[in-house]
Write a protein that holds these residues in place. Structure first.
Motif, PDB file in Angstrom:
ATOM      1  N   ARG A  41      29.295   1.356  82.315  1.00 37.46           N
ATOM      2  CA  ARG A  41      28.730   2.439  82.428  1.00 37.46           C
ATOM      3  C   ARG A  41      27.632   2.741  81.593  1.00 37.46           C
ATOM      4  O   ARG A  41      27.311   1.960  80.720  1.00 37.46           O
ATOM      5  N   PRO A  42      26.424   3.738  82.214  1.00 44.34           N
ATOM      6  CA  PRO A  42      25.322   3.376  81.515  1.00 44.34           C
ATOM      7  C   PRO A  42      25.356   4.026  80.024  1.00 44.34           C
ATOM      8  O   PRO A  42      26.201   5.165  79.868  1.00 44.34           O
ATOM      9  N   ALA A  43      24.979   3.683  78.803  1.00 43.72           N
ATOM     10  CA  ALA A  43      24.924   4.516  77.744  1.00 43.72           C
ATOM     11  C   ALA A  43      24.104   5.649  77.843  1.00 43.72           C
ATOM     12  O   ALA A  43      23.406   6.126  78.284  1.00 43.72           O
ATOM     13  N   PRO A  44      24.885   6.910  77.151  1.00 42.30           N
ATOM     14  CA  PRO A  44      24.406   8.014  77.072  1.00 42.30           C
ATOM     15  C   PRO A  44      22.997   8.047  76.222  1.00 42.30           C
ATOM     16  O   PRO A  44      22.648   7.549  75.364  1.00 42.30           O
ATOM     17  N   THR A  45      21.845   8.723  77.170  1.00 45.49           N
ATOM     18  CA  THR A  45      20.590   8.629  76.407  1.00 45.49           C
ATOM     19  C   THR A  45      20.035   9.958  76.236  1.00 45.49           C
ATOM     20  O   THR A  45      19.257  10.033  75.210  1.00 45.49           O
ATOM     21  N   ALA A  46      20.688  11.050  77.018  1.00 47.73           N
ATOM     22  CA  ALA A  46      20.070  12.449  76.684  1.00 47.73           C
ATOM     23  C   ALA A  46      20.440  12.644  75.041  1.00 47.73           C
ATOM     24  O   ALA A  46      19.650  13.385  74.432  1.00 47.73           O
ATOM     25  N   ALA A  47      21.682  12.544  74.667  1.00 47.52           N
ATOM     26  CA  ALA A  47      21.889  12.802  73.354  1.00 47.52           C
ATOM     27  C   ALA A  47      21.128  12.223  72.358  1.00 47.52           C
ATOM     28  O   ALA A  47      20.820  12.621  71.263  1.00 47.52           O
ATOM     29  N   ALA A  48      20.709  10.813  72.592  1.00 50.48           N
ATOM     30  CA  ALA A  48      19.827  10.113  71.876  1.00 50.48           C
ATOM     31  C   ALA A  48      18.402  10.503  71.697  1.00 50.48           C
ATOM     32  O   ALA A  48      17.920  10.611  70.767  1.00 50.48           O
ATOM     33  N   SER A  49      18.083  11.060  73.011  1.00 51.64           N
ATOM     34  CA  SER A  49      16.663  11.309  73.115  1.00 51.64           C
ATOM     35  C   SER A  49      16.454  12.875  73.227  1.00 51.64           C
ATOM     36  O   SER A  49      17.125  13.512  74.113  1.00 51.64           O
ATOM     37  N   PRO A  50      15.870  13.567  72.237  1.00 47.35           N
ATOM     38  CA  PRO A  50      15.840  14.980  72.182  1.00 47.35           C
ATOM     39  C   PRO A  50      15.356  15.633  73.595  1.00 47.35           C
ATOM     40  O   PRO A  50      15.620  16.807  73.994  1.00 47.35           O
ATOM     41  N   ASN A  51      14.445  14.993  74.122  1.00 44.96           N
ATOM     42  CA  ASN A  51      13.569  15.440  75.250  1.00 44.96           C
ATOM     43  C   ASN A  51      14.299  14.918  76.720  1.00 44.96           C
ATOM     44  O   ASN A  51      13.813  15.181  77.676  1.00 44.96           O
ATOM     45  N   GLY A  52      15.224  14.300  76.811  1.00 48.94           N
ATOM     46  CA  GLY A  52      15.852  13.703  77.769  1.00 48.94           C
ATOM     47  C   GLY A  52      16.096  14.940  78.838  1.00 48.94           C
ATOM     48  O   GLY A  52      17.167  15.485  78.354  1.00 48.94           O
ATOM     49  N   HIS A  53      15.954  14.511  80.050  1.00 52.32           N
ATOM     50  CA  HIS A  53      16.578  15.552  81.104  1.00 52.32           C
ATOM     51  C   HIS A  53      16.372  17.016  80.604  1.00 52.32           C
ATOM     52  O   HIS A  53      17.076  17.797  81.184  1.00 52.32           O
ATOM     53  N   LEU A  54      15.263  17.379  80.012  1.00 47.76           N
ATOM     54  CA  LEU A  54      15.050  18.709  79.671  1.00 47.76           C
ATOM     55  C   LEU A  54      14.844  19.610  80.735  1.00 47.76           C
ATOM     56  O   LEU A  54      15.724  20.648  80.751  1.00 47.76           O
ATOM     57  N   LEU A  55      14.253  19.285  81.637  1.00 47.96           N
ATOM     58  CA  LEU A  55      14.062  20.256  82.878  1.00 47.96           C
ATOM     59  C   LEU A  55      15.341  20.469  83.696  1.00 47.96           C
ATOM     60  O   LEU A  55      15.783  21.450  83.788  1.00 47.96           O
ATOM     61  N   GLY A  56      16.005  19.182  83.955  1.00 48.14           N
ATOM     62  CA  GLY A  56      17.239  19.466  84.845  1.00 48.14           C
ATOM     63  C   GLY A  56      18.582  20.035  83.907  1.00 48.14           C
ATOM     64  O   GLY A  56      19.163  20.924  84.556  1.00 48.14           O
ATOM     65  N   ASP A  57      18.460  19.718  82.746  1.00 44.46           N
ATOM     66  CA  ASP A  57      19.497  20.648  81.888  1.00 44.46           C
ATOM     67  C   ASP A  57      18.991  22.249  81.735  1.00 44.46           C
ATOM     68  O   ASP A  57      20.084  22.792  81.634  1.00 44.46           O
ATOM     69  N   THR A  58      17.931  22.318  81.533  1.00 44.23           N
ATOM     70  CA  THR A  58      17.505  23.712  81.445  1.00 44.23           C
ATOM     71  C   THR A  58      17.887  24.368  82.499  1.00 44.23           C
ATOM     72  O   THR A  58      18.609  25.541  82.452  1.00 44.23           O
ATOM     73  N   LEU A  59      17.603  23.959  83.847  1.00 45.25           N
ATOM     74  CA  LEU A  59      17.902  24.693  85.089  1.00 45.25           C
ATOM     75  C   LEU A  59      19.399  24.891  85.333  1.00 45.25           C
ATOM     76  O   LEU A  59      19.818  25.896  85.565  1.00 45.25           O
ATOM     77  N   VAL A  60      20.245  24.068  84.843  1.00 43.99           N
ATOM     78  CA  VAL A  60      21.682  24.040  84.907  1.00 43.99           C
ATOM     79  C   VAL A  60      22.170  25.193  83.988  1.00 43.99           C
ATOM     80  O   VAL A  60      22.869  25.999  84.194  1.00 43.99           O
ATOM     81  N   LEU A  61      21.806  25.064  82.845  1.00 43.53           N
ATOM     82  CA  LEU A  61      22.137  26.179  81.662  1.00 43.53           C
ATOM     83  C   LEU A  61      21.544  27.852  82.236  1.00 43.53           C
ATOM     84  O   LEU A  61      22.059  28.493  81.722  1.00 43.53           O
ATOM     85  N   THR A  62      20.271  27.623  82.998  1.00 43.33           N
ATOM     86  CA  THR A  62      19.881  28.905  83.221  1.00 43.33           C
ATOM     87  C   THR A  62      20.868  29.530  84.259  1.00 43.33           C
ATOM     88  O   THR A  62      20.946  30.535  84.304  1.00 43.33           O
ATOM     89  N   ARG A  63      21.127  28.622  85.145  1.00 43.97           N
ATOM     90  CA  ARG A  63      22.165  29.206  86.244  1.00 43.97           C
ATOM     91  C   ARG A  63      23.422  29.773  85.420  1.00 43.97           C
ATOM     92  O   ARG A  63      23.795  30.742  85.877  1.00 43.97           O
ATOM     93  N   ARG A  64      23.857  28.916  84.375  1.00 46.53           N
ATOM     94  CA  ARG A  64      24.971  29.416  83.811  1.00 46.53           C
ATOM     95  C   ARG A  64      24.569  30.867  83.371  1.00 46.53           C
ATOM     96  O   ARG A  64      25.523  31.905  83.409  1.00 46.53           O
TER      97      ARG A  64
END
Length: 270
Positions: free
Chosen positions: A8-31
């Protein structure tokens, strides 16, 4: 006994504060947008209330108000109602953020492998989208009530740009009480001055007939140049220096509010 290799790939977003910012923002915006659609109170306050004010001022008070112009009162009134719509909408931005923070959702999201600032940006993006929908609804109702504009495409784009800047400025301002308030009353109270401010400006009546100190305040607070600029753009009249003053107020408020909000966010998440 065999040894299993973990591929399994190591989690990167948690370690990187800016990882997947756009995608995560869009998912949480839909919520957040789903929460808005499922909240009748939010829809009534942000969309129905400005429309009710538009109907009230035009059909009850409109005939008794002399704006000094040849156009219909709804033409004069609409820019002020648009600013009231934004001020009402950002009150719920602060409330939604406060609910996430006080309910532990904010910290839970931050413990997950998502970009750290995605939670905050999703609330900002939700505020912009929800307010734009409310503004379009108010304009459509105004058209049904007789509002007419001779503005061209460039003028309408300028109107939209000013309203987006104004929405962003108030949204970032709303982030501060949303993250620091300790009660629902506290987070709700901050928006009242913003909603009241257009009443002491040229939004509903000309400032000429106001008493001296009130007139001075009305002419030097940010709402008046913004309303006057929107009114001139929609009427296809020259904007003059009011336009630069309006943009300066919007950008100044945005820069100050963003700086204070990010400072509050960093302290809250440190």
């Amino acid at each position: 006994m065999s040894t299993r290799t973990d591929t399994r790939p190591a989690p990167t977003a948690a370690a990187s504060p800016n990882g997947h910012l756009l995608g995560d923002t869009l998912v949480l915006t839909r919520r957040s947008l789903r929460h808005v659609l499922r909240s009748p109170d939010t829809i009534i306050t942000t969309a129905v209330t400005p429309v009710a004010m538009l109907l009230l001022f035009v059909y009850v008070f409109g005939a008794a108000i002399d704006t000094g112009g040849d156009g219909a009162y709804v033409d004069y009134l609409l820019p002020g109602i648009l600013l009231v719509t934004v001020a009402s909408g950002i009150a719920y931005t602060a409330f939604r953020l406060f609910t996430d923070v006080s309910g532990g959702i904010f910290e839970r999201f931050r413990s997950m492998p998502i970009a750290r600032s995605a939670v905050l940006w999703s609330h900002v993006l939700t505020s912009v989208v929800a307010n734009l929908v409310s503004l379009v609804l108010v304009v459509l109702v105004a058209l049904l009530m007789g509002f007419r504009s001779s503005a061209g495409l460039a003028a309408w784009l300028a109107v939209a740009g000013i309203l987006v800047l104004f929405t962003l400025a108030l949204t970032w301002l709303a982030v501060i009480p949303g993250m620091t308030a300790t009660s629902v009353d506290g987070v709700s109270g901050f928006s009242y001055p913003l909603i009241f401010l257009p009443f002491v400006s040229s939004a509903f009546v000309p400032t000429d007939g106001m008493p001296g100190p009130v007139r001075w305040f009305a002419e030097h607070q940010p709402v008046t140049p913004i309303v006057d600029t929107l009114r001139a753009l929609l009427a296809d009249r020259p904007v003059g220096d009011e336009g630069w003053t309006a943009v300066a107020w919007c950008l100044g408020l945005l820069v100050v509010a963003y700086a204070l909000a990010m400072r509050t966010y960093r302290r809250r998440t440190a």
